[in-house]
Design a protein around this motif. Structure first.
Motif, PDB file in Angstrom:
ATOM      1  N   GLU A  93       0.849  -1.178   0.000  1.00  0.00           N
ATOM      2  CA  GLU A  93       0.000   0.000   0.000  1.00  0.00           C
ATOM      3  C   GLU A  93       0.894   1.240   0.000  1.00  0.00           C
ATOM      4  OE1 GLU A  93      -2.857  -0.007   3.175  1.00  0.00           O
ATOM      5  OE2 GLU A  93      -2.960  -2.205   3.194  1.00  0.00           O
ATOM      6  N   ILE A  94       0.557   2.204  -0.847  1.00  0.00           N
ATOM      7  CA  ILE A  94       1.303   3.459  -0.909  1.00  0.00           C
ATOM      8  C   ILE A  94       0.511   4.520  -0.157  1.00  0.00           C
ATOM      9  CG2 ILE A  94       2.278   5.222  -2.417  1.00  0.00           C
ATOM     10  CD1 ILE A  94       2.368   3.058  -4.624  1.00  0.00           C
ATOM     11  N   LEU A  95       1.147   5.145   0.827  1.00  0.00           N
ATOM     12  CA  LEU A  95       0.493   6.194   1.598  1.00  0.00           C
ATOM     13  C   LEU A  95       0.741   7.537   0.911  1.00  0.00           C
ATOM     14  CD1 LEU A  95      -0.910   6.496   4.556  1.00  0.00           C
ATOM     15  CD2 LEU A  95       1.196   7.772   5.011  1.00  0.00           C
ATOM     16  N   PRO A  96      -0.333   8.185   0.386  1.00  0.00           N
ATOM     17  CA  PRO A  96      -0.138   9.488  -0.272  1.00  0.00           C
ATOM     18  C   PRO A  96       0.337  10.531   0.735  1.00  0.00           C
ATOM     19  CG  PRO A  96      -2.310   8.550  -0.757  1.00  0.00           C
ATOM     20  CD  PRO A  96      -1.723   7.745   0.359  1.00  0.00           C
ATOM     21  N   LEU A  97       1.172  11.460   0.269  1.00  0.00           N
ATOM     22  CA  LEU A  97       1.725  12.497   1.119  1.00  0.00           C
ATOM     23  C   LEU A  97       1.306  13.878   0.623  1.00  0.00           C
ATOM     24  CD1 LEU A  97       5.369  11.153   1.572  1.00  0.00           C
ATOM     25  CD2 LEU A  97       3.483  10.968   3.192  1.00  0.00           C
ATOM     26  N   PRO A  98       1.094  14.817   1.548  1.00  0.00           N
ATOM     27  CA  PRO A  98       0.750  16.185   1.132  1.00  0.00           C
ATOM     28  C   PRO A  98       1.998  16.947   0.695  1.00  0.00           C
ATOM     29  CG  PRO A  98       0.864  16.066   3.517  1.00  0.00           C
ATOM     30  CD  PRO A  98       1.100  14.657   3.011  1.00  0.00           C
ATOM     31  N   THR A  99       1.775  18.061  -0.001  1.00  0.00           N
ATOM     32  CA  THR A  99       2.867  18.944  -0.390  1.00  0.00           C
ATOM     33  C   THR A  99       2.780  20.236   0.415  1.00  0.00           C
ATOM     34  OG1 THR A  99       1.525  19.845  -2.189  1.00  0.00           O
ATOM     35  CG2 THR A  99       2.986  18.006  -2.710  1.00  0.00           C
ATOM     36  N   GLY A 100       3.904  20.922   0.530  1.00  0.00           N
ATOM     37  CA  GLY A 100       3.946  22.164   1.283  1.00  0.00           C
ATOM     38  C   GLY A 100       3.383  23.335   0.497  1.00  0.00           C
TER      39      GLY A 100
END
Length: 382
Positions: A272-279
């Motif tokens: 599973e790939i955990l999506p990450l937010p951007t700054g």
């Protein structure tokens, strides 16, 4: 080049980065297995300031520690296999000393001097400018060391045996442009951890050297005792990473870590790939990456529109207005489309779609055949 009929002299010019070196070794092993061409290792050690610092790109050796590095002396090789900025500089220097006769195969994203490499092999997460010497493949060529897996199994099998199943490894990277590690990431991880606990399983959190200490502190705060944790910054026991690769049932990997995603995908385990937010800068950076993703595609057809796109991409690169970059979403989507991964928290197919080691292995074998054919063209008198 050397005379016809003689096997080419091949050097593997490598530094100390295991992932980079492993990809070169895969190509060298394929050349030995299918062409009968052996290669010699030229291992390089860096001056202390350049172990992490970046030397300027070009045919230079000033960043090397000559006392601890293998000698770079003639007769010069016909072919150089290399990866990474620091070894690539040495490869460019060797080519210069050979009068331009040594051919260089660079694995990975070039940092500059693209035209001076004879073949650049880049996997799906990188976006170099579309020049004729660029070859695109799918997954990076890194392979798992069976001995490392067996050692991990032997060390951790007894400790893991007492943990409720499924054993779900959470492999956590660190901030990488354009991604940030903030409270949103903590919340997403905690939500997935709660789901594992609700299923009766064991979440096992593993931080890395890139994981910010304060982030791990926030993530660990008030976690149930059933959650196992390895914090790189505050290790209480040995690193369980290899043991989890050998014995884990499922894997949740943060979106920044291509290498950990590839290692799990090659095992054929549920990923599973955990999506990450951007700054705050992420919107501008993402727009730049989307532009590069379109402009830096390989040539798709022979028509005026494609020729204009290629010319524009090359011009922007030469003007240093758009440089090669990594495009994480494209790589993630490739894994999902090929059935090698799914998105963390996606309820569809709760068992987790995964293609198994055969699918990843088949793709790599196809890519290796294409690589060897391109190398044959670099050495036309063989």
């Amino acid at each position: 080049m050397s005379s016809q009929g003689r096997a080419p002299r091949i050097w593997r010019v490598l530094g100390d980065k295991r992932g980079d070196n492993g990809q070169v070794e895969v190509i060298a092993e394929a050349l030995a297995r299918q062409r009968g061409w052996t290669s010699e290792l030229r291992h390089l050690e860096m001056q202390p300031r350049y172990v992490f610092g970046k030397p300027r790109v070009g045919p230079t050796l000033y960043h090397l520690d000559p006392e601890r590095s293998d000698a770079l002396t003639p007769p010069w090789p016909d072919l150089i296999l290399t990866s990474g900025r620091r070894p690539a500089n040495a490869a460019l220097w060797i080519k210069q000393q050979s009068g331009g006769r040594s051919r260089i195969v660079l694995v990975g994203k070039p940092s500059g001097w693209m035209a001076h490499f004879d073949l650049i092999i880049t996997s799906a997460e990188t976006l170099p400018a579309p020049f004729p010497n660029v070859m695109h493949i799918g997954l990076p060529l890194m392979q798992l060391d069976p001995a490392r897996l067996e050692a991990g199994r032997a060390e951790w099998e007894q400790a893991f045996a007492a943990l409720p199943r499924p054993l779900v490894a959470f492999l956590i990277g660190g901030p990488t442009n354009p991604f940030v590690y903030n409270n949103t990431v903590v919340r997403r991880l905690r939500d997935r951890i709660d789901q594992v606990l609700a299923s009766g399983g064991t979440p096992y959190l593993v931080g890395s050297r890139r994981t910010p200490p304060r982030f791990m502190q926030r993530l660990r705060r008030d976690l149930p005792a059933a959650v196992q944790v390895y914090d790189w910054n505050d290790p209480q026991d040995g690193n369980p990473y290899a043991g989890l690769l050998a014995l884990g049932d499922r894997f949740v990997v943060t979106g920044d870590s291509i290498s950990m995603q590839v290692e799990v995908a090659r095992l054929g385990r549920p990923l599973e790939i955990l999506p990450l937010p951007t700054g705050w800068f992420g919107g501008i950076d993402n727009a730049r990456r989307r532009l590069a993703a379109w402009l830096f595609q390989p040539v798709r057809a022979d028509n005026s529109g494609e020729r204009a796109r290629i010319a524009t991409a090359r011009a922007l690169y030469h003007l240093r207005l758009l440089q090669q970059t990594r495009h994480f979403p494209r790589f993630h989507q490739m894994l999902v489309d090929q059935g090698l991964a799914r998105w963390a928290g996606d309820d569809a197919d709760a068992a987790g779609a995964h293609g198994g080691p055969d699918r990843a292995g088949e793709q790599t074998e196809q890519d290796l055949q294409r690589i060897l054919e391109r190398i044959d063209r670099l050495l036309p008198d063989r």
